[in-house]
Design an enzyme around this catalytic site. Structure first.
Site, short mmCIF file in Angstrom:
data_model
loop_
_atom_site.label_atom_id
_atom_site.label_comp_id
_atom_site.label_asym_id
_atom_site.label_seq_id
_atom_site.Cartn_x
_atom_site.Cartn_y
_atom_site.Cartn_z
N VAL A 298 17.75 -13.81 -1.19
CA VAL A 298 18.53 -12.79 -1.83
C VAL A 298 19.34 -12.06 -0.78
O VAL A 298 18.94 -11.97 0.38
CB VAL A 298 17.63 -11.80 -2.61
CG1 VAL A 298 16.94 -12.50 -3.76
CG2 VAL A 298 16.60 -11.13 -1.69
N VAL B 259 17.98 -9.54 1.86
CA VAL B 259 16.94 -10.01 2.77
C VAL B 259 17.41 -11.27 3.51
O VAL B 259 17.69 -11.23 4.70
CB VAL B 259 15.63 -10.30 2.00
CG1 VAL B 259 14.61 -10.98 2.90
CG2 VAL B 259 15.06 -9.01 1.42
N CYS B 260 17.55 -12.34 2.78
CA CYS B 260 17.80 -13.63 3.41
C CYS B 260 19.19 -13.69 4.03
O CYS B 260 19.43 -14.46 4.95
CB CYS B 260 17.58 -14.75 2.40
SG CYS B 260 15.93 -14.61 1.66
N VAL B 261 20.11 -12.89 3.53
CA VAL B 261 21.44 -12.78 4.13
C VAL B 261 21.46 -11.62 5.14
O VAL B 261 21.85 -11.79 6.29
CB VAL B 261 22.53 -12.56 3.06
CG1 VAL B 261 23.89 -12.36 3.71
CG2 VAL B 261 22.56 -13.73 2.10
#
Lengths: 211, 211, 211, 211, 211, 211, 211, 211
Positions: free
Chosen positions: G115, G118-120
């Site tokens: 998401v 977070v992951c970006v």
């Protein structure tokens, strides 16, 4: 003279059909936020339990991507008829399901499910054709987006279904707070955070008054 | 030939039912901004007063979290029948309430309340069944969110209620500005900020013209 | 060379400030649905508990209309410093509060509260001035409407606060699933209905594979 | 007794009318995102092909600004009756078109097109008048904005059309997964990205279980 | 060390600039509902009065279509400097206006007006250049639509203005409820219908406790 | 057999009623952007002119804050019956207006006006009662906000009015492009910027092909 | 002199990081419609392939509920470094991932993932700290809702990341249509349905011109 | 001392860059309604003409699907430098374009175009790097959807561009109504329907005052 007959929800005459509230299908729902939708489904389940309404659970292909029935529902209705349909998309096409509905002896059906335009609308239309009174629990029913929802509502409206939401269902069934103030208040407190706050504020205010 | 009969709101034949506009319940309303909702409720109250419409106030559990009747309403209608219902959720289930409605001798009912799908819809459906013409004052009625509102509107639409908003109500009752230009203009000026600005601009423009 | 220094949330260096999550004030929040907001606040509380972050509770006039602290928070942090401010609107103006913050010895502050532009923004700006790193938990903070929220975010952004939401906070604190897979998954399952469904579907799929 | 008769979509009795899905007209559509609209149109086309429903293509002024038929449709239905109308705005005013419809021998019509209030609504109303059952495929039909769409829906609703979306159409035609699980799943996988993900997750989970 | 300096609104150091709140211009505002906007403007005016902040009124071409100053403002500030600008669009281009600002001796300016991107932004940027601290009262400032508002906010944000809304302004000025509980509560009760309801509910609850 | 009778708009049988499109009232409209609304009103006017439909203009209190008729309409219909109503809110209550309608000898009425729930809905309901077919031109009719619009649409839908938008009206009247390709294209080019671009792109493309 | 240095995306200096585009996580995304999001992700992938940008794939717990990498990505980049992280939430905490990034020798990073906050955001902030130029591909990155997205954008904006969308990325990399008209047009045709229609209309128009 | 320097738009120092307002590209714009967007573009063009600002037109591939320059612009600026770029996507990469910009001798650039994140953002960033002051005319610039627009705004904001809309541009250039009341009023009347109504109402009011 009025033509309209107000057949209210009558707890002695209502059955609840929870159709395809499965974990995979829930992940398809985008016309509600996940929190709102979870709350709507569990509120409807609590209503069924609180009013001791005969409740029928059914799922579609629960051993595949659609996923198992949401565990909270399974736990709440351990003895409810549970029809894992082998393939019928319209639950009403499944003999066991219809048999279970008829076995309740009720003529008013509260229907909720995923997705609204299929799992709710199809049995709703079938039941209307057979003469049942159909009440759709709109906020315990979800689908892909709002456009789809609006189309589904119009189709059901045209056929004679009544669009409701869980709070209205609870109120129409209960009719009078005096039947059980505590019970209804607990139901609302558990599923209406804003109402819960009202109650907590009130209690605090009353205590303040006592000091 | 047309089947439709346009029974307009007739100030000689209208009663107003204000159902559960209580301070606690108002805090549950989220389908309008608080400013818009407050304005809608007070506009409806001013209409009732201005047209001298018999008005009935009712509350549900006003000694609990639902809170007391909004004080502005209490003050505006000091002599109105006031039914603090001991528990009936549908106001129409309360004998005193129905008696008060019948005592007005009116056949057209303007209904507003909190929340739309319960406190408005239930008595609306009951009144429709008894042959009353029902007009819902949509912007003086509030509920939890827009989805709930839309479902409630469809249910009432199906039963024959007419969806209105306070401005339309005032206009349909007044019929002709010449009946009292000053009075209607004051009503609009107090509850339509954009109309008030039009009037003030106009007055300024006219004065400029006179100079 | 980069000028930006990524001081991540470090569970050894973080304190949580929960400001004015009171029952009355919660009823003013309209930039989130009540379900979404309740979930955001309780998720943040569970994060504080799960990561054993020093947590400070504070309220404003809890004996008046603002209402008592939301009971769930009181129960979760029975030993947390609890500052019932006698009147200071900015919690940072209260000596006991600042003392409690300093006593934690932490330099990173997670702040959430009601309403965003006051109870969150004021202590956030005060803390930034004193050299703390400030992380706003945006979905555990609520206010009157979205316009107000957006203005508050811009003011805090300008001052150097970092805008986060509870899920990002949990992930940045945990850093590696292997620190405790079970624990983090439980946290997510309890507060992300869609993630919970993914887990339930996965378990069912895996079981199906085993058969 | 119920008055409502649920004449479900019956694949033996359905024809599909794709009206004016032309490249120029597609560029006018703004009530859906371009991705969503493209997907809706192609999903409806795949349904027609999958269920082998007789399909009729028609265009309006395809040599002008309206542009040629969307190539994907031309390729999918190479043998379908294709009526390039010389000027009739309502396709039903074109004799060849009506002849083609009648030649199918079907009494249920699925209609989609651009723009909703004209190219869909006009033939829908004409067909209703001639006694056909009309089902509008709302998400394969587009127009200038949402207000226009809503007005068009109400007009068709009043006339007796049934509002559907492509997913509901597919489900009502298929009736039972067991008729062809693979085929329906492929259709859904191709046009419902979220359902495709469910399937892929499920397959992975099942494989994990087998290890 | 922190670079950020939190220069809070200090009632001893604040002047209020109300720019072009004229009846005609108000009719151009569409980024707020008329009720919300009227409330925002009058709340800001009440704040200025309550905290006795020096307030400067200015208008643009009030004898033309822009209309006269909103009468409520004129009445509330009978002795305030009132600069009817003969043509300067940016109020700061008017010497009398700047003189009036300087005469207050204050260095913090609260600015609100119609329309946001011109009547607010222009003097805001001018004042920032001259070293004033500028606080925009976003909900007492209106414009044609939300896109325009968002662009205006970004331009002012870049220049160093602080985006606020009236409630935050009141709280930052008051600092401590104990400075005058009654006064602040009255202000909130008059302009926050939801807070007013909280107060009324609380009073009722406390009385109930006393019985 | 179908019950529905599709009485299409027939240019030989249609009159247009433009009700209260006055400059002041236009400033009250907020359910459309000003550009969109202006375009809708002028498009409807151009349709009336293009199809030579008998058109009736009426205004309410045009010498007061409601303002004069929008000048563009006055200029376009210099010979149209023009009823400046002395006070009747429902235009149908004005004898001259009804006389003018009857004098057209038409049975289909296209109605547009400001505001939708009053100036459109009231004469629409009156006309329906007298047996006229009523078509509301929704995007040439405006009101205070979307909630009000939606309520007004439902009330008119219930009474039998048909909801349309100007583009559908033009198409239903024209029926066949061949009746006058140039004329219809000009109408669309003037009021549908996106269609105008299609035409311009097409012309350019065709010219490119010729080179 | 300007302080701003426009370091454009340079295809010789760019690497692409696709973080956690897994089937389960995709089902959590609700800030885009599923069609729009799928298109954004695949468009970004096609860009990476078309410009032969070194691309790194990474997943989090792909054997659990997060699900496997979206198959389309796996197929498109069969030789790309593929880091199935054993537990690190921030991909930049994984040595193999950072090694793979460094091995590309590029200093500009295009990051997309699920998401967003977070992951970006986490690897974006880490990369910024290490001196990389970071470009976020906003429409190939999804999360739970729009509020979360907006907070994540502000946090990254503050840290110096540049917010882009896939179309801008393609254009900034390509710089000049003449580098390969056919190739870029195909990319756009495949991922911009509205642009595809423009092309098809144009071709048809040109052919018409040739006749 | 303030760091901010308010370099206002100075009509002696401004050039206007209209980038790729082509008929095909206009059909891609969906972050504005077509009416609003057309108005924004033409308003900006009228401003350029009214203030006699040197204006540069440029197009991309105007002989292909992007379509020719919008004819209204071509006609309004018959002598303006017109650069039909043979392939450069960033207009600033075209020597003739930059030469034309430099030839104006201006240091302030108003930029508008289609699409915002490419045709506006790229030359904006290039110009900023070369030391120009860049003002984006946001409502004369369009793109695929609002998400894309918001990302583009943030990227430009970070680089130092100032976000404006056409109305603000006109006001900042004009500075004082007395420079030409008639001219500015005509501009506003032509592009702000709500302002036009104000003027017409005012004239009518003044005339009424004279009678």
């Amino acid at each position: 003279m009025s033509q309209f007959k107000y057949n209210r929800l009558d707890k002695a005459n209502v059955a609840v059909l929870l159709v395809d509230h499965q974990t995979g299908l829930t992940n398809l729902v985008q016309d509600f936020s996940p929190d709102d939708f979870k709350n709507g489904v569990l509120a409807m389940a609590d209503i069924a339990e609180y009013f001791k309404l005969p409740t029928i659970l059914t799922t579609s292909f629960e051993d595949g991507p659609n996923g198992p029935l949401v565990p909270e529902l399974k736990e709440k209705f351990p003895k409810a008829p549970y029809i894992a349909r082998p393939g019928n998309i319209n639950a009403w096409d499944n003999e066991d399901f219809v048999k279970a509905v008829k076995a309740t002896g009720k003529k008013q059906l509260l229907i909720a499910g995923i997705v609204t335009e299929v799992c709710v609308a199809f049995p709703a239309l079938s039941a209307l054709e057979e003469g049942y009174e159909v009440f759709v629990v709109a906020d315990a029913s979800g689908t892909f987006n709002q456009t789809t929802r609006e189309a589904a509502w119009l189709r059901m409206q045209r056929a004679g279904a009544q669009m409701m939401t869980w709070f209205g269902v609870a109120c129409e069934l209960h009719r009078d707070w005096r039947n059980d103030i505590e019970g209804l208040a607990t139901l609302f407190s558990n599923h209406l955070p804003s109402y819960r706050c009202l109650m907590q504020s009130y209690d605090a205010g009353r205590k303040a008054g006592k000091r």
